[in-house]
Structures are given as C-alpha cells and as structure tokens.
Design an enzyme around this catalytic site. Structure first.
Site, PDB file in Angstrom:
ATOM      1  CE  LYS A 159      -4.111  -1.965   2.204  1.00 36.86           C
ATOM      2  NZ  LYS A 159      -5.121  -1.808   3.260  1.00 36.86           N
TER       3      LYS A 159
ATOM      4  CG  ASP B 162      -8.554   0.402   4.040  1.00 35.92           C
ATOM      5  OD1 ASP B 162      -9.358  -0.342   3.450  1.00 35.92           O
ATOM      6  OD2 ASP B 162      -7.346   0.122   4.176  1.00 35.92           O
TER       7      ASP B 162
END
Ligand SMILES: NC(=O)c1ccc[n+]([C@@H]2O[C@H](COP(=O)([O-])OP(=O)(O)OC[C@H]3O[C@@H](n4cnc5c(N)ncnc54)[C@H](OP(=O)(O)O)[C@@H]3O)[C@@H](O)[C@H]2O)c1
Length: 276
Positions: free
Chosen positions: A65, A101
C-alpha cells in the site's frame, strides 16, 4: 472485457474477488477481477505494465500500500494524507490512487450504528498500523475530539500523532483501563483476536454503557472482543461492513457502475468466512 486485479504478497487469502465477481454478475457486466501475486521486487514493473496486460486497475493489499502510493502520478486527498493507496486506476495515461479504507469504515459504522458520530468525544483505538492510520483519519474527519492510540510499540502511536494531529495521544496497553473510562467508541485495529493470532485480552468493564465497540478483524466475524461487548449490552460493529464498503469506489472506477452492499452480499461473504 474489463479486468481488475488485487495485488499482494501473499494474496491467496483475499476475499475481494468474491465481492467484485458478485457485483459483476448482479449488474450483468462482462468483466473479471483476479488475484495477482506480486512480490515487492516486482511491484514497480507490474504497476508500469498492468494496462498492457489488459487490466483497467485494481486493489493493493499488504505489503504494497505504501510503495504503490509512491508510484502514483495523482492521488486523492485522503491517500496523500495517509501516504498509502489501496485502489488504483489509469486516467489520461496517469496512474491514480485512492485509499478507501477510511470511507469504508465510515460507511459501515454509519449503516450499522446510526447516530454514532453525534458529539463524538473520546475514542480509543487499539493498534497503530496501516488500518489504524485510515481509521484515525476518518474519526478526526468526523470530529472526534480526543483519540487515544493504544499500541504495543508506542513510537508508532507517536508517529500517528505527528501525521494526523494533536487530537491524538499515544499510550501503552498499561494505560487501557483509564483510557476506556468515558470513551464513546473503542476500535480494535490490531491483528489480535484474528484466527491464528494471539487473543486480545482486555477488560471492557470501565467502558460507559453508551460506548460502541468495533473490531475490524473479520475472521472470525464475531471476535471475543465483540462477544464480550455484546454480553455487556454494548452496541458492536464487526469488520465485515468495512471490508465490503471499501470495495465500492474501486468497482465504480473500473466498471462504471456504483454497486450496492446488499444483505445477499453480506451473507455470501459471511458464509465464506465461516467455512474458512
Ligand atoms: N475490515 C477490513 O476491511 C480491514 C481492513 C484492513 C485491515 N483489517 C484487519 O486489521 C488488522 C490490522 O491490519 P493492518 O494492515 O493495520 O496491519 P499492520 O499494519 O501490520 O498493524 C498490525 C497492528 O497489530 C499490532 N499487533 C500485531 N501483533 C501484536 C501482538 N502480538 N501484540 C500486540 N499488538 C500486536 C501491531 O502492533 P505493533 O505496532 O506493536 O507491531 C500493529 O498495531 C488485520 O487483522 C487486518 O485483517 C481489516
């Protein structure tokens, strides 16, 4: 046919293909969503060549990420703030990245605990890893006045304070009983309590009766933390809603339709988790 990917190392455990293939089928879209194992050494090449391999974009999971963020030509504001991406697409020949997220967590808690964010005072977050970063960002965006980050490695909590602001205080697990008194929300973002990991052993008795307890671990769906909270009569939130809602923006980018998180999708993924 439009094709999207999830890259990670490893990536076999990911339930994202099940989610996106469900939406492709429901919306009668000809497309596919595939797991692609990509090692850290191969990340740069993959990001430079996925369009040539016929992919329109995809998701990024552990451990890529943060590295993928550095290869993006453009990112959303939230990804820039978190310096991590989980969703990629190509626009104007440029690699774009988003981090969904935080929005996924907010969509889940809005749906499952209506009214939770009204007059949000003190929040306790267990953990200071990648997921904690997104969740703390989301909580501050929603006006949390005080965020206590409890982590085994206090330096990681202090780093979150530097990144995300003075509303955050970094504490250790020894400070937990005092931290829980007067908390409106407790969120576990550590991997403790996950199947195969060590248990999360905490005493919830100092929490006030109004508190909500969320666990972003979703294997098992009902963790010991949530069971203990439910036994106390507290409102609870599992990690399933976040997992499903974080997938929505990517699908919309790659396949052009905004999908819905339906009860049928929840049941499908819950059944897959339970049989694992
Ligand atoms: N529901 C969802 O959509 C969703 C999304 C993302 C992640 N997750 C889940 O969230 C969890 C964390 O993910 P992440 O990406 O944030 O991982 P991460 O960056 O590796 O962070 C792991 C966190 O857990 C703590 N931890 C691990 N083992 C521990 C132990 N034995 N004792 C005390 N603390 C321990 C770490 O503390 P230290 O800093 O001290 O190492 C750190 O705070 C995973 O279970 C993941 O599946 C769920």
């Amino acid at each position: 046919m439009r094709r999207a990917f999830i890259i990670g190392w490893p990536v076999e455990h990911s339930r994202s293909p099940l989610i996106h293939r469900y939406w492709l089928k429901r919306l009668h879209i000809e497309g596919d969503y595939e797991r692609v194992p990509v090692s850290p050494d191969a990340l740069e090449d993959f990001l430079a060549s996925f369009a040539d391999q016929g992919f329109v974009g995809g998701n990024v999971t552990i451990p890529h990420k943060e590295a993928a963020f550095r290869f993006c030509g453009a990112t959303t504001q939230v990804a820039a703030q978190l310096e991590a991406v989980n969703t990629l697409w190509i626009d104007g020949g440029n690699l774009h990245g988003d981090n969904t997220d935080a929005a996924g967590f907010l969509a889940a808690i809005d749906e499952e605990a209506p009214g939770w964010g009204k007059d949000l005072g003190k929040v306790v977050v267990l953990g200071a890893g990648g997921a904690a970063r997104s969740i703390i960002y989301a909580l501050i965006m929603r006006g949390a006045r005080e965020v206590l980050v409890i982590n085994r490695t206090i330096a990681r909590g202090q780093d979150l304070r530097r990144r995300l602001g003075a509303a955050i205080a970094a504490k250790s697990f020894a400070d937990l009983p005092g931290a829980l008194a007067d908390a409106d929300l407790l969120v576990n973002t550590t991997s403790l309590g996950m199947r195969g990991e060590a248990p999360l052993e905490i005493d919830l008795s100092p929490l006030p009766a109004r508190a909500i307890v969320a666990d972003i671990v979703y294997v098992p769906l009902e963790t010991d933390l949530l069971r203990q909270a439910r036994a106390r009569g507290l409102r609870t939130l599992s990690g399933l809603g976040m997992l499903l809602h974080q997938a929505v923006p990517g699908f919309e980018h790659w396949f052009g339709r905004k999908p819905e998180v339906t009860a049928e999708l929840r049941a499908l993924i819950a059944a897959d988790i339970e049989k694992s």
